[in-house]
Design a protein around this motif. Structure first.
Motif, PDB file in Angstrom:
ATOM      1  N   GLY A  26       0.792  -1.116   0.058  1.00 39.02           N
ATOM      2  CA  GLY A  26       0.044  -0.132  -0.035  1.00 39.02           C
ATOM      3  C   GLY A  26       0.879   1.337  -0.036  1.00 39.02           C
ATOM      4  N   PRO A  27       0.152   2.442   0.219  1.00 38.20           N
ATOM      5  CA  PRO A  27       0.916   3.850  -0.167  1.00 38.20           C
ATOM      6  C   PRO A  27       1.657   3.920   1.331  1.00 38.20           C
ATOM      7  N   ASP A  28       2.878   4.828   1.275  1.00 37.44           N
ATOM      8  CA  ASP A  28       3.689   5.041   2.333  1.00 37.44           C
ATOM      9  C   ASP A  28       2.798   5.954   3.153  1.00 37.44           C
ATOM     10  N   THR A  29       3.162   5.827   4.653  1.00 39.54           N
ATOM     11  CA  THR A  29       2.938   6.918   5.335  1.00 39.54           C
ATOM     12  C   THR A  29       3.816   7.984   5.317  1.00 39.54           C
ATOM     13  N   LEU A  30       3.337   9.155   5.394  1.00 41.68           N
ATOM     14  CA  LEU A  30       4.055  10.493   5.142  1.00 41.68           C
ATOM     15  C   LEU A  30       4.135  11.361   6.464  1.00 41.68           C
ATOM     16  N   VAL A  31       5.517  11.426   6.737  1.00 41.70           N
ATOM     17  CA  VAL A  31       5.707  12.052   8.124  1.00 41.70           C
ATOM     18  C   VAL A  31       6.442  13.495   7.966  1.00 41.70           C
ATOM     19  N   ASN A  32       5.930  14.364   8.538  1.00 41.10           N
ATOM     20  CA  ASN A  32       6.605  15.755   8.411  1.00 41.10           C
ATOM     21  C   ASN A  32       6.730  16.511   9.852  1.00 41.10           C
ATOM     22  N   VAL A  33       7.988  16.839   9.984  1.00 41.00           N
ATOM     23  CA  VAL A  33       8.223  17.561  11.304  1.00 41.00           C
ATOM     24  C   VAL A  33       8.860  18.966  11.266  1.00 41.00           C
ATOM     25  N   LYS A  34       8.489  19.796  11.872  1.00 46.42           N
ATOM     26  CA  LYS A  34       9.018  21.242  11.996  1.00 46.42           C
ATOM     27  C   LYS A  34       9.010  21.584  13.405  1.00 46.42           C
TER      28      LYS A  34
END
Length: 417
Positions: free
Chosen positions: A192-200
């Motif tokens: 399945g699709p990747d999980t996207l992780v965004n950190v700021k």
């Protein structure tokens, strides 16, 4: 998303908060002076050639007879080759993930009287930008990193006697960082699709630079500079999207404590005669402060506390000692030519190296020139070529050999009043 996958995504923000695509190893940037870059920064603590000494050794401001304004920038052209890549997941290994980067700097120094000088400087001691291709095979360990640290340093120096001067300046440091990466599908990795992780995150940190400069005799000068550690308590957010795990998608308040290491720089400047000047210096950096990183995320559902609530990453970095030698030749009253060589070992190794900071031992070759256009205006240029030893990435699902290199160009103008 597994705890291991999340760990790799968040800890990279910490280790890239001060990472570099420029000519210093570990988590540092060297490019705060074009005149210093020409000799490989071999005489950074002892040369005191212009107002950029405010960073190299604040005591060196005492050597400036008039008000000086220095402004300039360095541009870095970095390249990465990836070889022998293997992994559980399919993907590409194009490398060249570092775009062209520019590092600006500026300084103002003025005499207050025969003994006191005052100055202020703005420069970038840390920074990174890295952007892998969308289908990068190591995407589960890092995709995009963008970090910027800007430092403001007001400074005073005092001439103790004819041969000794001291200097001190507090540093006000603003840090901003953004990190993205992919994580395997929460139900089954590679499905399945990747999980996207965004950190700021961002924060202000405070430290100081202090130095002493000694004229051992009329031809030999010794300098010592201490750059303090800086503590950051970043506050920001972590955003997770694309996960099929119920309740995992969302935005969480993130906190991260990070300390950039202190360093001690010492060097000698020897005016051999009216034409030749030689430089030699060494820098010790306490990279062992990066023993481990702890990330705290608030607002996480109880079911996911074990995955993303509190995470500890062991870094196990080592202190390093780098060194440099350089020379300057006064071709005529208007022109000076410079050259230098720097050896900069890596604080990490084949066991702990990551795709975020795939650095290894570095050798840097430098050339430079200074032109006194008028008694009031000097232009400096410098070129450096950085060659890095091959370094291995060894993780459970991705292994590869990284070879890094970079070309650096710097220029600055010095005005005197």
């Amino acid at each position: 998303m597994t705890r291991h996958a999340w760990l790799k995504s968040t800890v990279a923000l910490a280790v890239t908060l001060a990472s570099t695509s420029a000519a210093a190893n570990g988590l540092s940037i060297n490019e705060q002076s074009a005149s210093g870059m020409g000799t490989g920064f071999a005489g950074r603590s002892s040369a005191a050639e212009d107002a950029s000494t405010l960073f190299g050794n604040p005591a060196g401001m005492s050597k400036l007879d008039r008000t000086e304004v220095v402004g300039g920038f360095a541009t870095i052209f970095a390249s990465t080759d990836i070889e022998n890549a293997q992994g559980i997941f399919a993907g590409s290994n194009d490398g060249d993930m570092v775009p062209v980067a520019t590092v600006p700097f500026g300084y103002l120094v003025t005499p207050l009287n025969d003994r006191w000088h005052a100055g202020i400087g703005v420069y970038a001691p840390f920074g990174v930008i890295g952007d892998y291709e969308k289908g990068f095979q190591g995407r589960y360990h890092g995709m995009y990193s963008g970090v910027q640290v800007v430092t403001l340093q007001p400074t005073l120096s005092y001439q103790v006697n004819e041969r000794v001067s001291v200097g001190f300046g507090p540093t006000i440091n603003q840090i901003k960082g953004k990190l993205t990466r992919n994580s395997p599908h929460a139900v089954a990795p590679g499905v399945g699709p990747d999980t996207l992780v965004n950190v700021k995150g961002d924060d202000f940190g405070y430290g100081f630079n202090a130095g002493v400069l000694v004229d051992i005799n009329d031809h030999l000068r010794w300098g010592l500079t201490y750059h303090s550690k800086v503590d950051y308590a970043l506050e920001g957010r972590t955003r997770v999207t694309g996960s099929v795990a119920p309740g995992l998608n969302g935005t969480y308040d993130a906190g991260l404590d990070f300390t950039s290491p202190e360093s001690i720089d010492t060097s000698l400047t020897w005016a051999v005669d009216n034409a030749w000047t030689l430089y030699a210096g060494t820098t010790w950096t306490r990279w062992s402060r990066l023993d481990k990183i702890v990330i705290e995320n608030d607002g996480v559902a109880a079911a996911y506390q074990g995955r993303i609530g509190s995470i500890v990453e062991e870094m196990q970095w080592d202190d390093i000692l780098s060194w440099a030698v350089g020379a300057a030749y006064q071709l005529n009253p208007e022109w000076v030519l410079r050259a230098g060589f720097t050896y900069d070992p890596s604080p990490t190794n084949d066991t702990h190296r990551t795709v975020r900071i795939p650095v290894s031992d570095r050798k840097v070759f430098s050339l430079g020139a200074g032109w006194d256009v008028t008694p009031d205006l000097t232009l400096d240029v410098a070129y450096s070529y950085l060659h890095e030893a091959k370094g291995e990435i060894n993780t459970a699902d991705y292994t590869a050999e990284f070879s890094n290199s970079a070309h650096g160009l710097a220029t600055q103008a010095t005005w005197r009043f």
